[in-house]
Write an enzyme that holds these catalytic residues in place. Structure first.
Site, PDB file in Angstrom:
ATOM      1  N   LYS A  43       0.901  -1.159  -0.224  1.00  0.00           N
ATOM      2  CA  LYS A  43       0.307  -0.186  -0.237  1.00  0.00           C
ATOM      3  C   LYS A  43       0.727   1.171  -0.153  1.00  0.00           C
ATOM      4  O   LYS A  43       1.244   1.376   0.520  1.00  0.00           O
ATOM      5  CB  LYS A  43      -1.147   0.138   1.043  1.00  0.00           C
ATOM      6  CG  LYS A  43      -2.219   1.120   1.327  1.00  0.00           C
ATOM      7  CD  LYS A  43      -2.839   1.156   2.607  1.00  0.00           C
ATOM      8  CE  LYS A  43      -3.890   2.187   2.881  1.00  0.00           C
ATOM      9  NZ  LYS A  43      -5.142   1.914   4.264  1.00  0.00           N
TER      10      LYS A  43
ATOM     11  N   SER B 162      -9.599   1.460   3.292  1.00  0.00           N
ATOM     12  CA  SER B 162      -8.465   2.139   2.068  1.00  0.00           C
ATOM     13  C   SER B 162      -7.201   1.338   1.455  1.00  0.00           C
ATOM     14  O   SER B 162      -6.743   2.255   0.582  1.00  0.00           O
ATOM     15  CB  SER B 162      -8.422   4.033   2.628  1.00  0.00           C
ATOM     16  OG  SER B 162      -7.011   2.597   3.906  1.00  0.00           O
TER      17      SER B 162
ATOM     18  N   SER C 144      -9.715  -0.824   7.224  1.00  0.00           N
ATOM     19  CA  SER C 144      -9.091   0.017   5.537  1.00  0.00           C
ATOM     20  C   SER C 144      -8.301  -1.868   5.310  1.00  0.00           C
ATOM     21  O   SER C 144      -8.272  -1.701   3.968  1.00  0.00           O
ATOM     22  CB  SER C 144      -8.171   0.289   6.173  1.00  0.00           C
ATOM     23  OG  SER C 144      -8.646   1.865   6.311  1.00  0.00           O
TER      24      SER C 144
END
Length: 371
Positions: A21, A98, A122
């Site tokens: 990420k 996210s 997330s």
């Protein structure tokens, strides 16, 4: 390129492919945090985030940095600047965020393990939306130095993979030497929260029944009150960490709204929220001294459409375990007829990832095909 913010050269030899990420620093690379404003002001990271040490030592190959919602704030998975990863199981539904890019990279077979962050769901939410497995780790278990902060006392780093065994491998990269417990949970506490689709609850119940592990109905009376504490802490810590970005060109409306809300939080409200968190942590710990793990859905209903997600309570069943600081694992279970497999959430005591892994393995061995 909606999954990847940056792709690297393919691995020179077979081995684990890791998607990172783009909230996690990699030496020599800019960390965008999914934000044009951050990207345009950033310098390449001087060093890897500490959580990547095990990845590097293992010889696994990082294949790219993945898209996320701006500054990790939204659980939807959309990003107007870098693109929104397409949910591979249901393209009209949100991918979840996210950590959207890491989840979709794994779900589409472009990575074996994805690394994400989880502040209110997330890792677990995109895992649930994309039909894969995701682990939110105990607060502080995986070092967060070099990871973009959303709310530092709630932020965690965790792995995503297509199955439970993959998530266990991912946990071993984040914490070398990690192994699961010798046996699964002896007693599961079944937690039910108002507003969950009954069909979702039925799929979770069926999955639990398949293991033969005793299940006991449990309650957390402080659930609703704890949400106020969570919301205040998130926006206060967002404001504390990133107030310099208020009003900056390139910051999206959702993040801007979070910053403005955080600016209005008073010290009295902070103190009240911290007291509420302590009370909630004690309540969860007390329940987890009576049962080994808790079980509930990850999402209250099927993921909403990308074209109409407003008002969907994405973090309703996930956020309060960040507030409690305990680990939680999201995994798909058998649910024929659903566009996306129902996701079961297992919650363990602090530093109980080993037990969650063993229990999730027991569940997955009873129903290998989640669809």
């Amino acid at each position: 390129m909606t999954i990847w913010i940056k792709r690297f050269a393919p691995p020179p030899a077979p081995g684990l492919r890791i998607a990172v990420k783009d909230a996690i620093d990699m030496a020599g690379e800019i960390t965008t945090a999914g934000s044009a404003a951050v990207r345009d002001r950033a310098l390449p990271a001087a060093a890897d985030a500490l959580c990547l040490a095990g990845v590097r030592a293992s010889g696994a190959h990082i294949v790219g940095k993945t898209t996320l919602t701006e500054m990790c704030v939204s659980p939807v998975g959309d990003n107007a600047v870098f693109g929104t990863p397409v949910n591979p199981l249901a393209p009209d539904l949100i991918p979840g965020g996210s950590s959207s890019g890491s989840a979709v990279a794994v779900a589409t077979g472009q990575a074996d393990i994805g690394l994400g962050t989880d502040t209110g769901g997330s890792v677990r939410i995109p895992a649930a939306c994309c039909g894969i497995v995701g682990l939110k780790t105990t607060a502080g278990r995986v070092p967060s130095s070099g990871v973009w902060p959303l709310a530092p006392t709630l932020d965690t780093v965790g792995p995503l993979a297509r199955d439970v065994a993959g998530v266990i491998t991912g946990m071993g990269l984040l914490e070398p030497g990690f192994t699961v417990a010798d046996a699964p949970a002896r007693v599961v506490g079944r937690l039910r929260i108002d507003g969950v689709d009954p069909a979702i609850e039925d799929a979770v119940d069926a999955a639990l029944a398949s293991t033969g592990i005793p299940v006991r109905e449990v309650r957390l009376p402080g659930w609703d009150a704890a949400f106020d504490a969570f919301g205040t802490i998130v926006v206060h810590e967002l404001w504390t960490a990133h107030h310099a970005l208020l009003g900056v060109e390139g910051v999206g409306d959702f993040v801007e709204g979070g910053l403005r809300a955080g600016r209005l939080v008073t010290q009295a409200e902070v103190a009240s929220s911290l007291a509420g968190r302590a009370k909630w942590q004690a309540e969860v710990a007390a329940l987890l001294s009576e049962v080994d793990v808790l079980a509930l859905p990850t999402l209250p209903a099927m993921p909403p459409p990308l074209a109409g997600y407003a008002g969907f309570p994405l973090t309703q069943l996930t956020a309060l375990f960040n507030l409690a600081g305990v680990p939680a694992l999201a995994m798909p279970v058998r649910s024929p007829g659903f566009p996306v497999p129902v996701s079961l959430q297992l919650v363990g005591p602090a530093y109980g990832e080993e037990l969650l892994g063993a229990t999730a393995l027991a569940l997955s061995s009873r129903g290998r095909s989640p669809h």
